[in-house]
Design a protein around this motif. Structure first.
Motif, PDB file in Angstrom:
ATOM      1  N   GLY A 196      -9.339   8.713  57.240  1.00 43.25           N
ATOM      2  CA  GLY A 196      -9.693   8.352  55.873  1.00 43.25           C
ATOM      3  C   GLY A 196      -8.657   8.691  54.821  1.00 43.25           C
ATOM      4  O   GLY A 196      -8.687   8.155  53.719  1.00 43.25           O
TER       5      GLY A 196
ATOM      6  N   SER B  62      -5.579   8.004  54.325  1.00 44.07           N
ATOM      7  CA  SER B  62      -4.736   6.933  53.788  1.00 44.07           C
ATOM      8  C   SER B  62      -5.549   5.877  53.041  1.00 44.07           C
ATOM      9  O   SER B  62      -5.007   5.063  52.313  1.00 44.07           O
ATOM     10  N   ASN B  63      -6.884   5.901  53.239  1.00 47.71           N
ATOM     11  CA  ASN B  63      -7.752   4.956  52.497  1.00 47.71           C
ATOM     12  C   ASN B  63      -8.391   5.625  51.285  1.00 47.71           C
ATOM     13  O   ASN B  63      -9.145   5.001  50.552  1.00 47.71           O
TER      14      ASN B  63
ATOM     15  N   ALA C 127     -13.892   9.833  55.882  1.00 44.29           N
ATOM     16  CA  ALA C 127     -14.522   8.945  56.868  1.00 44.29           C
ATOM     17  C   ALA C 127     -15.833   9.554  57.364  1.00 44.29           C
ATOM     18  O   ALA C 127     -15.986  10.781  57.383  1.00 44.29           O
TER      19      ALA C 127
ATOM     20  N   ARG D 121      -0.937  12.965  56.230  1.00 45.85           N
ATOM     21  CA  ARG D 121      -0.381  11.800  55.513  1.00 45.85           C
ATOM     22  C   ARG D 121       0.923  11.348  56.163  1.00 45.85           C
ATOM     23  O   ARG D 121       1.165  10.149  56.349  1.00 45.85           O
TER      24      ARG D 121
ATOM     25  N   ASP E 117       0.182   9.601  59.503  1.00 45.64           N
ATOM     26  CA  ASP E 117      -0.299   8.219  59.334  1.00 45.64           C
ATOM     27  C   ASP E 117       0.859   7.274  59.030  1.00 45.64           C
ATOM     28  O   ASP E 117       0.833   6.102  59.396  1.00 45.64           O
TER      29      ASP E 117
END
Length: 312
Positions: A44, A46-47, A51, A165, A168
């Motif tokens: 989650g 990076s979004n 999550a 981070r 990802d």
């Protein structure tokens, strides 16, 4: 008068619980020191949202922490949330949920406050002296840098370039490719420009690694040398020789997941992220020409403890 405190550090990768009893002289006796690989940022970060699976793991862990807190009859609970929660679109809902399900009030702290608390924690480990040091605390979501000595903070900043981070972004094959190592360093060059300016001004001579990745590097180094004492009692302060760091760093770059997992001292929860974190350490050592690495096992939660003691 004795007081029992529970301090919770809700990091992007790991949740820490410290339950301690403090007497009127500020002496403290620790009952519980535990860390759980919650991986709040997984799937989650990076979004920009926590999550569902990570959310569940976090609540479950905090319920377990609550049980231990109640068992020890703790009077004061302080829980701090950092990068993942402060940046997540559902961070406020998560904090409300935590309170509803565990009766734990979570403080979301900003990056500057996080850096300051890390400084007080690191200082209490006894790794700082009159020399100017650069503290580096690598979290899953953010990395805090503090330029300081044992008396003062000269400069501090939190950067959203934590290991989850970076993973990802740059961990697209395993072992990591030389191109991705170069890409991560180029990215850090750009993102850490304020740090580069501050280093030019204050000229730190020692890198002080705070907890996490640095603890694991020291564990690996000790076991390579046949020293098992760290397995029993982790010292508050350690030294990691530059050549020992680079020996481990090269190994991390060349091995895949299974091979890294087989390294004595490696923690499963760090096995992939440590690659990206180690590249960041290498970057800082090279870029700022630092020849000495000291390691503090103390970080944020010990900083909160120091401040609590100061106000008693």
């Amino acid at each position: 008068m004795r007081q029992r405190l529970a301090l919770i550090d809700m990091g992007t990768n790991t949740f820490h619980l410290l339950i301690t009893e403090v007497d009127e002289n500020g002496k403290h006796n620790d009952f519980v020191r535990t860390k759980v690989p919650v991986r709040l940022g997984q799937g989650g970060i990076s979004n920009g949202a926590i999550a569902p699976e990570s959310y569940e793991r976090a609540i479950k862990t905090l319920k377990d922490f609550r049980k231990q807190i109640d068992e020890y009859g703790v009077e004061t609970v302080r829980a701090m949330a950092t990068s993942m929660v402060r940046n997540a679109s559902n961070g406020d809902d998560f904090v409300k949920d935590v309170f509803k399900q565990t009766d734990i009030t979570v403080e979301i702290i900003d990056g500057a406050r996080e850096a300051e608390l890390i400084y007080f924690g690191v200082r209490s480990a006894g790794v700082l002296d009159k020399q100017t040091s650069l503290i580096m605390d690598i979290g899953g979501g953010s990395v805090e840098f503090v330029i300081c000595n044992d008396q003062d903070i000269f400069w501090k900043q939190s950067f959203e370039v934590g290991a989850q981070r970076l993973m990802d972004k740059f961990f697209t094959q395993d072992p990591i490719s030389p191109e991705n190592v170069a890409a991560e360093k180029a990215y850090l060059t750009e993102k850490l420009q304020p740090l580069t300016k501050a280093v030019a001004e204050y000229r730190p001579v020692v890198l002080v690694g705070s907890s996490g990745t640095f603890d694991t590097l020291c564990d690996i180094d000790a076991l390579k040398k046949g020293d098992t004492s760290r397995q029993q009692v982790q010292p508050a302060a350690s030294v990691l020789a530059l050549e020992d760091f680079y020996r481990i760093h090269q190994e991390l770059l060349q091995k895949n997941h299974e091979e890294r997992l087989a390294i004595p001292g490696m923690l499963e929860m760090r096995v992939d992220m440590i690659v990206l974190a180690s590249i960041a350490v290498d970057f800082v050592l090279q870029k700022y020409n630092l020849q000495t690495i000291r390691v503090s096992a103390y970080a944020l939660k010990e900083g909160v403890l120091q401040q609590a003691l100061a106000s008693m």
